[in-house]
Structure formats: C-alpha cells, structure tokens
Scaffold this motif. Structure first.
Motif, PDB file in Angstrom:
ATOM      1  N   VAL A 173      -3.624   9.942   7.268  1.00  0.00           N
ATOM      2  CA  VAL A 173      -2.192  10.108   7.016  1.00  0.00           C
ATOM      3  C   VAL A 173      -1.895  11.584   6.737  1.00  0.00           C
ATOM      4  CG1 VAL A 173      -0.332   9.507   5.393  1.00  0.00           C
ATOM      5  CG2 VAL A 173      -2.009   7.768   6.097  1.00  0.00           C
ATOM      6  N   VAL A 174      -0.778  12.063   7.305  1.00  0.00           N
ATOM      7  CA  VAL A 174      -0.335  13.437   7.070  1.00  0.00           C
ATOM      8  C   VAL A 174       1.090  13.377   6.513  1.00  0.00           C
ATOM      9  CG1 VAL A 174       0.072  15.688   8.138  1.00  0.00           C
ATOM     10  CG2 VAL A 174      -1.646  14.141   9.117  1.00  0.00           C
ATOM     11  N   ALA A 175       1.293  13.926   5.333  1.00  0.00           N
ATOM     12  CA  ALA A 175       2.658  13.935   4.765  1.00  0.00           C
ATOM     13  C   ALA A 175       3.529  14.912   5.547  1.00  0.00           C
ATOM     14  CB  ALA A 175       2.598  14.338   3.295  1.00  0.00           C
ATOM     15  N   LEU A 176       4.696  14.429   5.988  1.00  0.00           N
ATOM     16  CA  LEU A 176       5.620  15.263   6.776  1.00  0.00           C
ATOM     17  C   LEU A 176       7.049  15.099   6.238  1.00  0.00           C
ATOM     18  CD1 LEU A 176       4.259  14.348  10.350  1.00  0.00           C
ATOM     19  CD2 LEU A 176       3.836  16.481   9.102  1.00  0.00           C
ATOM     20  N   PRO A 177       7.290  15.461   4.987  1.00  0.00           N
ATOM     21  CA  PRO A 177       8.608  15.226   4.393  1.00  0.00           C
ATOM     22  C   PRO A 177       9.691  16.090   5.028  1.00  0.00           C
ATOM     23  CG  PRO A 177       7.286  16.617   2.967  1.00  0.00           C
ATOM     24  CD  PRO A 177       6.377  16.180   4.086  1.00  0.00           C
ATOM     25  N   GLY A 178      10.940  15.658   4.851  1.00  0.00           N
ATOM     26  CA  GLY A 178      12.072  16.423   5.341  1.00  0.00           C
ATOM     27  C   GLY A 178      13.080  15.506   6.019  1.00  0.00           C
ATOM     28  N   HIS A 179      12.654  14.856   7.111  1.00  0.00           N
ATOM     29  CA  HIS A 179      13.532  13.859   7.748  1.00  0.00           C
ATOM     30  C   HIS A 179      13.911  12.826   6.691  1.00  0.00           C
ATOM     31  CE1 HIS A 179      15.202  11.156  10.714  1.00  0.00           C
ATOM     32  NE2 HIS A 179      14.359  10.211  10.343  1.00  0.00           N
ATOM     33  N   THR A 180      12.899  12.273   6.022  1.00  0.00           N
ATOM     34  CA  THR A 180      13.072  11.580   4.741  1.00  0.00           C
ATOM     35  C   THR A 180      12.007  12.137   3.805  1.00  0.00           C
ATOM     36  OG1 THR A 180      11.509   9.787   5.181  1.00  0.00           O
ATOM     37  CG2 THR A 180      13.796   9.428   5.884  1.00  0.00           C
ATOM     38  N   ALA A 181      12.196  11.910   2.505  1.00  0.00           N
ATOM     39  CA  ALA A 181      11.236  12.459   1.526  1.00  0.00           C
ATOM     40  C   ALA A 181       9.849  11.850   1.700  1.00  0.00           C
ATOM     41  CB  ALA A 181      11.746  12.198   0.118  1.00  0.00           C
ATOM     42  N   ILE A 209       0.839  -1.203   0.000  1.00  0.00           N
ATOM     43  CA  ILE A 209       0.000   0.000   0.000  1.00  0.00           C
ATOM     44  C   ILE A 209       0.870   1.247   0.000  1.00  0.00           C
ATOM     45  CG2 ILE A 209      -1.682   1.298   1.389  1.00  0.00           C
ATOM     46  CD1 ILE A 209      -2.519  -1.636   2.350  1.00  0.00           C
ATOM     47  N   GLN A 210       0.536   2.173  -0.905  1.00  0.00           N
ATOM     48  CA  GLN A 210       1.272   3.429  -0.991  1.00  0.00           C
ATOM     49  C   GLN A 210       0.532   4.507  -0.212  1.00  0.00           C
ATOM     50  OE1 GLN A 210       2.340   4.517  -4.993  1.00  0.00           O
ATOM     51  NE2 GLN A 210       3.727   2.784  -5.129  1.00  0.00           N
ATOM     52  N   LEU A 211       1.181   5.079   0.771  1.00  0.00           N
ATOM     53  CA  LEU A 211       0.553   6.118   1.588  1.00  0.00           C
ATOM     54  C   LEU A 211       0.574   7.452   0.849  1.00  0.00           C
ATOM     55  CD1 LEU A 211       2.166   5.274   5.045  1.00  0.00           C
ATOM     56  CD2 LEU A 211      -0.157   4.737   4.278  1.00  0.00           C
ATOM     57  N   SER A 212      -0.449   8.266   1.112  1.00  0.00           N
ATOM     58  CA  SER A 212      -0.478   9.621   0.548  1.00  0.00           C
ATOM     59  C   SER A 212      -1.141  10.553   1.543  1.00  0.00           C
ATOM     60  CB  SER A 212      -1.239   9.621  -0.786  1.00  0.00           C
ATOM     61  OG  SER A 212      -2.553   9.156  -0.576  1.00  0.00           O
ATOM     62  N   ASP A 213      -0.871  11.838   1.377  1.00  0.00           N
ATOM     63  CA  ASP A 213      -1.403  12.841   2.293  1.00  0.00           C
ATOM     64  C   ASP A 213      -2.936  12.809   2.295  1.00  0.00           C
ATOM     65  OD1 ASP A 213      -0.946  15.025   4.091  1.00  0.00           O
ATOM     66  OD2 ASP A 213      -1.680  16.366   2.525  1.00  0.00           O
ATOM     67  N   GLY A 214      -3.530  12.793   3.484  1.00  0.00           N
ATOM     68  CA  GLY A 214      -4.982  12.826   3.606  1.00  0.00           C
ATOM     69  C   GLY A 214      -5.662  11.473   3.513  1.00  0.00           C
ATOM     70  N   MET A 215      -4.896  10.423   3.292  1.00  0.00           N
ATOM     71  CA  MET A 215      -5.472   9.071   3.147  1.00  0.00           C
ATOM     72  C   MET A 215      -6.125   8.627   4.465  1.00  0.00           C
ATOM     73  SD  MET A 215      -3.148   5.943   1.889  1.00  0.00           S
ATOM     74  CE  MET A 215      -3.669   4.268   1.911  1.00  0.00           C
ATOM     75  N   HIS A 216      -7.393   8.203   4.370  1.00  0.00           N
ATOM     76  CA  HIS A 216      -8.098   7.725   5.568  1.00  0.00           C
ATOM     77  C   HIS A 216      -7.783   6.256   5.824  1.00  0.00           C
ATOM     78  CE1 HIS A 216     -10.597  11.065   6.953  1.00  0.00           C
ATOM     79  NE2 HIS A 216     -10.413  11.508   5.722  1.00  0.00           N
ATOM     80  N   LEU A 217      -7.796   5.878   7.082  1.00  0.00           N
ATOM     81  CA  LEU A 217      -7.434   4.503   7.457  1.00  0.00           C
ATOM     82  C   LEU A 217      -8.643   3.730   7.978  1.00  0.00           C
ATOM     83  CD1 LEU A 217      -4.052   5.388   9.224  1.00  0.00           C
ATOM     84  CD2 LEU A 217      -4.353   4.442   6.924  1.00  0.00           C
ATOM     85  N   ASP A 218      -9.849   4.206   7.658  1.00  0.00           N
ATOM     86  CA  ASP A 218     -11.049   3.546   8.185  1.00  0.00           C
ATOM     87  C   ASP A 218     -11.210   2.114   7.676  1.00  0.00           C
ATOM     88  OD1 ASP A 218     -11.409   4.701   5.734  1.00  0.00           O
ATOM     89  OD2 ASP A 218     -13.368   5.579   6.154  1.00  0.00           O
ATOM     90  N   THR A 219     -10.636   1.827   6.497  1.00  0.00           N
ATOM     91  CA  THR A 219     -10.674   0.456   5.964  1.00  0.00           C
ATOM     92  C   THR A 219     -10.059  -0.539   6.952  1.00  0.00           C
ATOM     93  OG1 THR A 219     -10.084   1.546   3.901  1.00  0.00           O
ATOM     94  CG2 THR A 219     -10.112  -0.839   3.849  1.00  0.00           C
ATOM     95  N   TYR A 220      -9.174  -0.036   7.805  1.00  0.00           N
ATOM     96  CA  TYR A 220      -8.458  -0.928   8.727  1.00  0.00           C
ATOM     97  C   TYR A 220      -9.014  -0.843  10.154  1.00  0.00           C
ATOM     98  CZ  TYR A 220      -5.628  -0.726   4.624  1.00  0.00           C
ATOM     99  OH  TYR A 220      -5.235  -0.778   3.310  1.00  0.00           O
ATOM    100  N   GLY A 221     -10.189  -0.216  10.283  1.00  0.00           N
ATOM    101  CA  GLY A 221     -10.882  -0.219  11.572  1.00  0.00           C
ATOM    102  C   GLY A 221     -10.537   0.925  12.499  1.00  0.00           C
ATOM    103  N   VAL A 222      -9.794   1.931  11.997  1.00  0.00           N
ATOM    104  CA  VAL A 222      -9.445   3.067  12.858  1.00  0.00           C
ATOM    105  C   VAL A 222      -9.906   4.372  12.205  1.00  0.00           C
ATOM    106  CG1 VAL A 222      -7.432   1.903  13.852  1.00  0.00           C
ATOM    107  CG2 VAL A 222      -7.131   3.335  11.824  1.00  0.00           C
ATOM    108  N   ASP A 223     -10.234   5.345  13.055  1.00  0.00           N
ATOM    109  CA  ASP A 223     -10.637   6.655  12.557  1.00  0.00           C
ATOM    110  C   ASP A 223      -9.406   7.561  12.624  1.00  0.00           C
ATOM    111  OD1 ASP A 223     -11.905   8.942  11.819  1.00  0.00           O
ATOM    112  OD2 ASP A 223     -13.086   9.162  13.651  1.00  0.00           O
ATOM    113  N   ALA A 224      -8.635   7.575  11.555  1.00  0.00           N
ATOM    114  CA  ALA A 224      -7.355   8.294  11.533  1.00  0.00           C
ATOM    115  C   ALA A 224      -6.994   8.596  10.089  1.00  0.00           C
ATOM    116  CB  ALA A 224      -6.261   7.431  12.156  1.00  0.00           C
TER     117      ALA A 224
END
Ligand SMILES: [Zn+2]
Ligand SMILES: [Zn+2]
Length: 208
Positions: free
Chosen positions: A136-144, A119-134
């Motif tokens: 993804v937030v892109a936070l590049p810099g430490h790594t791209a 699975i490729q993560l992207s900014d704003g991706m919801h994780l409800d498919t996996y049973g959680v209300d959360a």
C-alpha cells in the motif's frame, strides 16, 4: 508472475490483482455488481481493498464483501466519507474539474448500503497475507485517505491521478497541495505502468 485485470464498474473501474496464492479486488465500483462478483469469485479474491471512499469506488462494497465473505480494507482517514460523502469539502481545478464535481456531487446524494471496513490501510502495508506480492502507498489529496497499490513495475493509483483525457493529478480533491505531492510521489516511485480508476485504456490485462 502476477496479473492485474481491469473490470469495468461504472464511471470508475475496479482492478483485480491475481497473485500466486490469492487475489485482491481493488475497489468495488458502482455498477455491474454481479459481473464483478463472478470474476472475483473465480479468482479466489481474499480482500476488498478500497483506494478511497468515494461513491463510485464503494457502492458495490457491502454486496461484494457479503457475497464473497471477505474483509474490506480502507485507510481510516476516509471513514467519515462512508457515513456522509459531503463530510469534507471537495475542491475543483479548472472548468473540467468543476463539471466533474457537479456531476459527482449529484451522484453522492444517492444512499449507500452501509459496511464497516475491518482492516485499516497504512503506508507501506504488505498484502502478502492475501496471496499477492504488493504493498500500500499513501496518496492523500484527492481524499485524505486515498491510497495506491504498488505491485512489481506497476502502481494502481485510484483517483490520485486521472486520465481525463490525458494523465494529470486529480481534477477534484480535498487538498490540492497534498494531491500534487502525491502525484510527485507516483512519478518518483519508478513505476513503469500507472493504472488509474478513470480514463481510457485499451488493455484489460497486465502482467507485472
Ligand atoms: Zn473516482
Ligand atoms: Zn474519487
């Protein structure tokens, strides 16, 4: 009500996010693989989400994904690091940063068991498919490809911020300017609870 639990995993910790109908394991860690596996199994983990592809967050990934029979999610910008931890230069801030980079690069030489994130993560991706209300937030810099996970009033930030010993932007990074912008994004997110992979916390469990 959701719960986030801290699991010690070597130099970096993992976070276990327990939702209403499933759980997500955030990062795989470097040590204590059997202990993490047991906690993940008990929690019904359905996804292993990697905040980025540094060795201290992914060493146990192949083992945990295989044993749990779950997919792995990573931002595609970090895929080159899976094959070679040195594929992009790592910069450092200050003396503490250079010391941290020295010890990190020593450990980066150890071989990693290969795995392929499904699975490729992207900014704003919801994780409800996996049973959680959360989400993804892109936070590049430490790594791209660094990401965080926003859940309720909390945000799990991986290495986009560090507590070493006080809370700061990362001491080592691929892109300093991007890392500072990501730190601003975290501050402006309104999150009241900021959970880092490195650094001291007394509390192991948070209700969010
Ligand atoms: Zn780390
Ligand atoms: Zn890192």
């Amino acid at each position: 009500m959701q719960v986030i639990e801290r699991i010690p995993a070597g130099t970096a910790c993992c976070w276990l996010l327990r939702g209403e109908t499933g759980s997500v394991l955030i990062d795989a860690g470097m040590e204590h693989a059997e202990k993490i596996l047991k906690q993940a199994r008990d929690a019904g983990v359905r996804l292993l989400l990697l905040t980025h592809a540094h060795f201290d967050h992914i060493t146990n990934a192949a083992f945990l994904a295989r044993e749990l029979g779950i997919p792995v999610a990573l931002h595609p910008a970090d895929l080159p690091l899976l094959k070679n931890q040195f594929s992009r230069p790592l910069d450092a801030q200050g003396v503490r940063g250079r010391v941290l980079r020295y010890f990190s690069q020593k450990l980066m030489q150890k071989p990693l068991e290969p795995f392929s994130p499904e699975i490729q993560l992207s900014d704003g991706m919801h994780l409800d498919t996996y049973g959680v209300d959360a989400c993804v937030v892109a936070l590049p810099g430490h790594t791209a490809g660094s990401v965080g996970v926003a859940v309720g009033d909390a945000i799990v930030v991986g290495d986009a911020m560090m507590r070493m010993p006080t809370l700061s932007p990362p001491l080592i990074f691929e892109d300093r300017q991007a890392s500072l912008e990501s730190a601003s994004r975290i501050r402006e997110s309104g999150a009241k609870l900021l959970l880092t992979s490195h650094g001291f916390t007394t509390c192991r469990r948070f209700f969010v």
